[in-house]
Design an enzyme around this catalytic site. Sequence first.
Site, PDB file in Angstrom:
ATOM      1  N   HIS A 154       0.815  -1.222   0.000  1.00 49.80           N
ATOM      2  CA  HIS A 154       0.000   0.000   0.000  1.00 49.80           C
ATOM      3  C   HIS A 154       0.846   1.269   0.000  1.00 49.80           C
ATOM      4  O   HIS A 154       0.325   2.351  -0.217  1.00 49.80           O
ATOM      5  CB  HIS A 154      -0.945  -0.003   1.211  1.00 49.80           C
ATOM      6  N   ASP A 362       4.047   9.309  -1.656  1.00 48.75           N
ATOM      7  CA  ASP A 362       2.977   8.571  -0.995  1.00 48.75           C
ATOM      8  C   ASP A 362       2.464   7.435  -1.855  1.00 48.75           C
ATOM      9  O   ASP A 362       2.587   7.474  -3.071  1.00 48.75           O
ATOM     10  CB  ASP A 362       1.829   9.517  -0.617  1.00 48.75           C
TER      11      ASP A 362
END
Length: 455
Positions: A154, A362
């Site tokens: 993730h 991110d």
Amino acid sequence: MGRLIAISNRTAADPKARAGGLAVAVWESLKETGGSWFGWSGTLVDEPPRGANVFRDEGVEFVLTDLTHEEHEKYYLNYANRVIWPVFHYRLDLAAFNSEAFKVYSDVNQRIAGIVADRLQPGDTVWVHDYHFLLMGNALRHAGWEGPTGFFLHIPFPPPEMFRAIPEHHWLARAMCAYDVIGFQSSHDRANFVRYLVEQFDGEELGDDLIRVFGTTTRVAAYPIGIDPNGFRDAASTPQADRAAERISRFLGERHLVIGVDRMDYSKGLPQRFEAVGQLFDAHPEMDGKVSVTQIAPPSRSKVEEYQELRIELDRLAGRINGDHGDLDWIPLRYLARSYSREELAGLFRIARVGLVTPLRDGMNLVAKEFIMAQPEEDPGVLVLSEFAGAAEQLRDALIVNPHDKFKVAEAIYQALTMPLEERQTRWRKLRDVVESQDISWWRNRFLKDLKPAE
Ligand code: ADP
């Protein structure tokens, strides 16, 4: 398909935790297949736990294990959060390498693999999530499991030059290749991992996302995660959303709202964002009193020093900007270090003219997709998005910025604030189409199709 078995550090055992994107996607799949979810119970104990806590909810079996204090310290706080997290977010300077912690990280992966392997049945499909369990696929193989086993990361994957700084990098990579499918958020993350395998271990790209390395063949592909678009759109018109919008409107008056919503984390680029806001008011005095920037960022992982320093830095910057630019009836930048419900956030997004999602690096930034789905078609806000957010590969019609360049970010915010309605609508419709078509089910189905092709 047989049962789906999910493994992640935290699970959605608590119904309140079933709201986030990932939790929804996994939860729905597990419900459909009567599957099981393995992970940490959230409880810390003194002695190594024997067995696991097993219970069922809506047909889904949860198998949760406690962690010892030592496991929590070394596996979770040290190795996962102070080695893998910073390095994978390109912050070698924040990494605290620790071989003792690696050993415990490895032991926890093996211990949980043992619990899982004991309960697996032929026909099951195993889907492991995130950076706490890079070694899980290999550990399951050693425990005798031969069925389909996939992994989704993730968070970002760093360039090989950084990954190699982790003393145990070759163990991590070798173990990862025991998975049948390794999924990344973006093609950029995927390319970093593939280049590492090619350069370090003579990995051979076979086409169709397959790579041969360590005597085995693994599929390495990008599967950008999505949200539940309708769910979020609906959240934006709940009474709770209305109340939040109304409360902030009382504070805003006629001013435009510029909003940022993040967990407080050094990956989110918050000091740089605040600097850009200062620059906006320096360069555009005509915006004085016309705009209010609200940053919501509840502290997370507060045990780790860097986050405390970040908090001090943000307080300092907000104080300076408000001191320089504020007036008796105007606070230019408000910083709220607390959490709001999903509905409240949706309500705030709905009335914001600009959404700032400007991380330095991110994984995906689901919050960018949520911002888009909360916008009203007749008067949509504008997304200012970092080129280093995972979402930037999909959301090309946002205003894409380099978060390190405060001048460009300030100009992008200005452009967003002054953008004509027609352009806002054109950009927003294209963004909405992407978020709607590449949603959480699209993500899950693509991954599972690759992991277990129809026989
Ligand atoms: P990350 O997983 O790194 O935190 P994402 O943007 O991908 O970043 O996902 C964050 C999720 O957490 C989103 O669903 C978002 O709505 C939620 N969230 C972020 N900040 C807050 C907050 N201050 N209060 C409540 N929820 C938040």
